[in-house]
Design a protein around this motif. Sequence first.
Motif, PDB file in Angstrom:
ATOM      1  N   ALA A 130      -2.327   5.621  -2.989  1.00  0.00           N
ATOM      2  CA  ALA A 130      -2.859   5.260  -1.842  1.00  0.00           C
ATOM      3  C   ALA A 130      -2.590   4.093  -1.204  1.00  0.00           C
ATOM      4  CB  ALA A 130      -4.462   5.722  -1.926  1.00  0.00           C
ATOM      5  N   PHE A 131      -1.389   3.413  -1.472  1.00  0.00           N
ATOM      6  CA  PHE A 131      -1.357   2.074  -0.996  1.00  0.00           C
ATOM      7  C   PHE A 131      -0.413   2.113   0.036  1.00  0.00           C
ATOM      8  CE2 PHE A 131      -1.342  -2.632  -2.663  1.00  0.00           C
ATOM      9  CZ  PHE A 131      -1.857  -2.865  -1.289  1.00  0.00           C
ATOM     10  N   SER A 132      -0.396   2.917   1.112  1.00  0.00           N
ATOM     11  CA  SER A 132       0.617   2.619   2.321  1.00  0.00           C
ATOM     12  C   SER A 132       0.137   3.588   3.347  1.00  0.00           C
ATOM     13  CB  SER A 132       1.925   2.854   1.899  1.00  0.00           C
ATOM     14  OG  SER A 132       3.021   3.104   3.141  1.00  0.00           O
ATOM     15  N   GLY A 133       0.507   3.201   4.722  1.00  0.00           N
ATOM     16  CA  GLY A 133       0.073   4.100   5.566  1.00  0.00           C
ATOM     17  C   GLY A 133       1.329   5.036   6.096  1.00  0.00           C
ATOM     18  N   HIS A 137       7.687  -2.415   6.120  1.00  0.00           N
ATOM     19  CA  HIS A 137       6.760  -3.454   6.424  1.00  0.00           C
ATOM     20  C   HIS A 137       6.228  -3.349   7.653  1.00  0.00           C
ATOM     21  CE1 HIS A 137       6.497  -4.312   1.842  1.00  0.00           C
ATOM     22  NE2 HIS A 137       8.102  -4.360   2.008  1.00  0.00           N
ATOM     23  N   ARG A 138       7.106  -3.639   8.461  1.00  0.00           N
ATOM     24  CA  ARG A 138       6.712  -3.472   9.979  1.00  0.00           C
ATOM     25  C   ARG A 138       6.037  -2.417  10.404  1.00  0.00           C
ATOM     26  NH1 ARG A 138       8.053  -2.328  15.197  1.00  0.00           N
ATOM     27  NH2 ARG A 138       9.892  -0.922  14.487  1.00  0.00           N
ATOM     28  N   ILE A 139       6.689  -1.297  10.257  1.00  0.00           N
ATOM     29  CA  ILE A 139       5.967   0.158  10.771  1.00  0.00           C
ATOM     30  C   ILE A 139       4.679   0.210   9.849  1.00  0.00           C
ATOM     31  CG2 ILE A 139       6.409   2.700  10.531  1.00  0.00           C
ATOM     32  CD1 ILE A 139       9.345   1.995  11.153  1.00  0.00           C
ATOM     33  N   GLY A 176       4.903   0.094 -15.462  1.00  0.00           N
ATOM     34  CA  GLY A 176       4.994  -0.634 -14.307  1.00  0.00           C
ATOM     35  C   GLY A 176       6.571  -0.037 -14.032  1.00  0.00           C
ATOM     36  N   GLY A 177       7.447   0.139 -14.802  1.00  0.00           N
ATOM     37  CA  GLY A 177       8.800   0.743 -14.524  1.00  0.00           C
ATOM     38  C   GLY A 177       8.838   2.165 -13.766  1.00  0.00           C
ATOM     39  N   ARG A 178       7.651   2.719 -13.841  1.00  0.00           N
ATOM     40  CA  ARG A 178       7.499   4.247 -13.249  1.00  0.00           C
ATOM     41  C   ARG A 178       6.960   3.962 -11.854  1.00  0.00           C
ATOM     42  NH1 ARG A 178       4.382   7.734 -17.837  1.00  0.00           N
ATOM     43  NH2 ARG A 178       5.532   7.028 -19.748  1.00  0.00           N
ATOM     44  N   TYR A 179       6.383   2.967 -11.314  1.00  0.00           N
ATOM     45  CA  TYR A 179       5.700   2.867  -9.951  1.00  0.00           C
ATOM     46  C   TYR A 179       6.931   2.883  -8.968  1.00  0.00           C
ATOM     47  CZ  TYR A 179       1.242   0.848 -11.532  1.00  0.00           C
ATOM     48  OH  TYR A 179       0.029   0.625 -11.974  1.00  0.00           O
ATOM     49  N   ASP A 180       6.709   3.481  -7.612  1.00  0.00           N
ATOM     50  CA  ASP A 180       7.293   3.174  -6.661  1.00  0.00           C
ATOM     51  C   ASP A 180       7.509   1.642  -6.509  1.00  0.00           C
ATOM     52  OD1 ASP A 180       8.423   2.588  -4.040  1.00  0.00           O
ATOM     53  OD2 ASP A 180       6.945   4.033  -3.087  1.00  0.00           O
ATOM     54  N   PRO A 181       8.926   1.021  -6.637  1.00  0.00           N
ATOM     55  CA  PRO A 181       8.936  -0.504  -6.546  1.00  0.00           C
ATOM     56  C   PRO A 181       8.213  -0.827  -5.265  1.00  0.00           C
ATOM     57  CG  PRO A 181      10.905   0.496  -6.823  1.00  0.00           C
ATOM     58  CD  PRO A 181      10.127   1.989  -6.426  1.00  0.00           C
ATOM     59  N   ARG A 182       8.215  -0.407  -4.164  1.00  0.00           N
ATOM     60  CA  ARG A 182       7.542  -0.901  -2.875  1.00  0.00           C
ATOM     61  C   ARG A 182       5.811  -1.241  -3.264  1.00  0.00           C
ATOM     62  NH1 ARG A 182      11.055   1.974   1.822  1.00  0.00           N
ATOM     63  NH2 ARG A 182      12.667   0.210   2.109  1.00  0.00           N
ATOM     64  N   ILE A 183       5.497  -0.186  -3.748  1.00  0.00           N
ATOM     65  CA  ILE A 183       3.977  -0.193  -4.085  1.00  0.00           C
ATOM     66  C   ILE A 183       3.793  -1.132  -5.004  1.00  0.00           C
ATOM     67  CG2 ILE A 183       1.977   1.313  -4.789  1.00  0.00           C
ATOM     68  CD1 ILE A 183       3.109   2.122  -1.839  1.00  0.00           C
TER      69      ILE A 183
END
Length: 455
Positions: free
Chosen positions: A129-132, A391-393, A323-330
């Motif tokens: 849930a960490f992005s819009g 990140h801007r959007i 940690g290697g399974r995360y979306d790198p941006r998240i």
Amino acid sequence: MPEPATLCAAAEELARGRLSAVTMAEAALARIADPAGEGARAFVAVQAEQALVTARAMDAMRAAGRAPSPWAGIPISIKDLFDQAGVPNRAGSTALADAPPARRTAPAVARLERAGFVVLGRTNMVEFAFSGLGVNPHHGTPLSPFDRATGRLPGGSSSGAAVAVADGMGLAGLGSDTGGSCRLPAALCGVVGYKPTAHRVPREGAFPLSPTLDSIGPLARSAACCAVLHALMAGEEAEAPPVPRPVASLSLAIPDDTYLFESLEPAVAAAFDRAVARLEAAGARITRIALPELAEIPQANATGGFVATEAYAVHRSLMRQAGGRYDPRILARIQRGGGMSAADYLALRDDRARIMAATAARTAAYDALLCPTTALTPPPVSAVADEMEYHRINMLLLRNTSAFNFLDRCSISLPCHAPGEAPVGLMLTGARDGDRALFETAMAAEEALRAVTAA
């Protein structure tokens, strides 16, 4: 016959015997399964067998005069963030691929199930849930219903819930809202999304992002639909349902000269101005007010903010293991939360309390604040392939909604665009614990806007 558009319309058709729960469930499941549609990306798990069994049971109970509520048999979805007994809760991530089945169902979900709603399955979401934006590299990104030939972002983090409602894959979806995750995707998908005062709906059994800011809310096709779902989840179903106030009795405020109106896309600004004009023409009193405390929120968050810091505390152990399974941006966003000091965190809590009190005093005379839900219409998915644009959007999409999570105000996004236009949300924000009054205001505003948004 065409499928009812709202919960109230569906309840009436079910009560009169002109529609069955099985028929509704089968139609929704067929849309989810349609290879030409968004079902495969909007849902991470379809619970077809369980849904049909429940639908048959609701039809039998209604025939026997024992339906648990007027809403029994109506199909909905739940975000892949909520515990369901016997089902792993993976929160949109492959990092939790080995998660054990939940022992019990989250209270918010259980209350809807007790009312007889038919759960179709679990909807896609931004990882943890960490992005819009609505992007999920593990399960795919469901597309906003607008301009699917281009492929546009659905908004997040309750992306699948918004797309499912917009495409008729259930009449409502259960989501969460920490910085806008119900309202933002609702705005980009042309539906209604509600963020309650945080404590009103139990958050147990929902995978946390920021315990300070997390809230549980619905996405649906009308403010009245959201009011029904909120009342059930908040344990307030015994109260008389809210009714629209006369529009001419409304006193609304626009926070003038604030960052909420910076960098608006022209289509957003035009739709917002048109909605304001429509409300004024219907008799609402709209005042532009100074709300300088809003400018203090970014300053208060400058040392890290609640979300990244609390997410880091939630994820420390899991990041070490998977940690290697995360979306790198998240993963990168969560890791940044490790830099906040205890002193900064305590100062942030104090700043929040002070800003909440000051804004409450300035806005007490008004039924709701008005602003655009987001600064943008749905951006192309391709735009966020670039790291800086991502990140801007993301910041622009979350900017307006997150201000009111910080203030713990109840808030709702209503569609305010004209037919054929890109979707735009009008956000109405009420007082803390003013949820019922906000629904009454939002239902009135929705009626006034209907001539603009009717297809």
